[in-house]
Design an enzyme around this catalytic site. Structure first.
Site, PDB file in Angstrom:
ATOM      1  N   GLY A 167      67.430 -29.630  98.176  1.00 29.39           N
ATOM      2  CA  GLY A 167      66.131 -30.259  97.970  1.00 29.39           C
ATOM      3  C   GLY A 167      65.599 -30.262  96.549  1.00 29.39           C
ATOM      4  N   ASP A 168      66.192 -29.458  95.650  1.00 26.06           N
ATOM      5  CA  ASP A 168      65.777 -29.451  94.238  1.00 26.06           C
ATOM      6  C   ASP A 168      67.011 -29.156  93.394  1.00 26.06           C
ATOM      7  OD1 ASP A 168      64.247 -29.504  91.933  1.00 26.06           O
ATOM      8  OD2 ASP A 168      63.418 -27.498  92.203  1.00 26.06           O
ATOM      9  N   LEU A 169      68.074 -29.898  93.655  1.00 25.67           N
ATOM     10  CA  LEU A 169      69.389 -29.552  93.125  1.00 25.67           C
ATOM     11  C   LEU A 169      69.645 -30.158  91.751  1.00 25.67           C
ATOM     12  CD1 LEU A 169      71.790 -27.816  93.971  1.00 25.67           C
ATOM     13  CD2 LEU A 169      72.869 -29.874  94.881  1.00 25.67           C
TER      14      LEU A 169
END
Length: 264
Positions: A167-169
């Site tokens: 999700g925040d890669l």
């Protein structure tokens, strides 16, 4: 626990390396305002850790998160290829639905993880529109983003089941250690697997071509996925506008323009 090294701060949290009484090295993130941030991060790490390489959660409380220390290595082509395979398998492990049963955060910004029936609905209502309202953009910019939302069913590609995603890669949330990429600082939820790949591309990642090639071998992507990269980058670019201001506005609107020119 004794603190061995001050690592500075990030989003209002103090970062430290410490040593436990039993001699283990740990990473400590402490302070900040929202007590749910650390518990959300810990829940995401444990969930991803069922199928991926993440640091062990040693302790979580309202005021701190303690993780096993990850010794850093230089990324290599072999490590990138292993990471690509592991990422594909993590996504394939799936999720019960789009969303998550814990409160969502990206950096220190809250995100709504309430479930939605499909990914376009989730992305529109839980990610894009809330951040468009917070970003202090010009009215015309907001109207263009709303047009993207209206086109989502047409531009989102073929339906896919919810993937287990970080999700925040962005590349800073991949630590290279043990011959692979170790996932940290997740905004984990059931989402679209192309979101993680678009985030890796947003600011660049070591050996990204190797990661993507092996990912494709392990779990082929739907036709047109490269053209959908800007769509999946709209939300993280909105997050950057909210966090850091108008310097990210031009990048955001370029992504918006590319989405609108593709099919809307």
């Amino acid at each position: 626990m004794r603190f061995a090294e001050d690592l500075g701060s990030s989003h209002g949290h103090r970062l430290r390396r410490a040593v436990l009484d039993d001699g283990r090295d740990v990473f400590v993130k402490a302070g900040g305002g929202a007590s749910q941030v650390f518990r959300s991060e810990a829940a995401g790490l444990r969930w991803l850790g069922e199928v991926a390489t993440v640091p062990e959660v040693i302790e979580v409380a309202d005021d701190r998160l303690v993780l096993a220390w990850v010794p850093a290595e230089q990324p290599t082509p072999a490590a990138a290829e292993r990471f690509g395979r592991e990422l594909a398998r993590m996504h394939r492990a799936g999720a019960p639905g789009f969303g998550a049963p814990w409160p969502g955060f990206i950096a220190d910004l809250p995100m709504d993880n309430a479930p939605a029936d499909d990914w376009p609905s989730f992305y529109a209502a839980r990610r894009v529109l809330p951040f468009a309202r917070r970003a202090r953009l010009a009215a015309e910019d907001v109207r263009l983003i709303e047009r993207v939302v209206e086109c989502l069913p047409e531009v989102a590609g073929p339906p896919e089941p919810p993937a287990r995603i970080h999700g925040d890669l962005w590349s800073g949330n991949v630590l290279w250690s043990g011959g692979t990429g170790v996932l940290v600082d997740p905004a984990a939820h059931g989402g679209h697997r192309e979101t993680d790949l678009a985030m890796l591309a947003l600011f660049g990642a070591p050996y990204l071509d190797r990661i993507l090639a092996v990912y494709q071998e392990e779990s082929p992507l739907a036709d047109g996925w490269r053209e959908r990269v800007p769509l999946h980058q709209v939300h993280p670019l909105l997050v950057h506008v909210v966090l850091f201001g108008g310097s990210y506005r031009d990048g955001l609107m370029r992504a918006v323009s590319r989405v609108l020119s593709s099919a809307c």
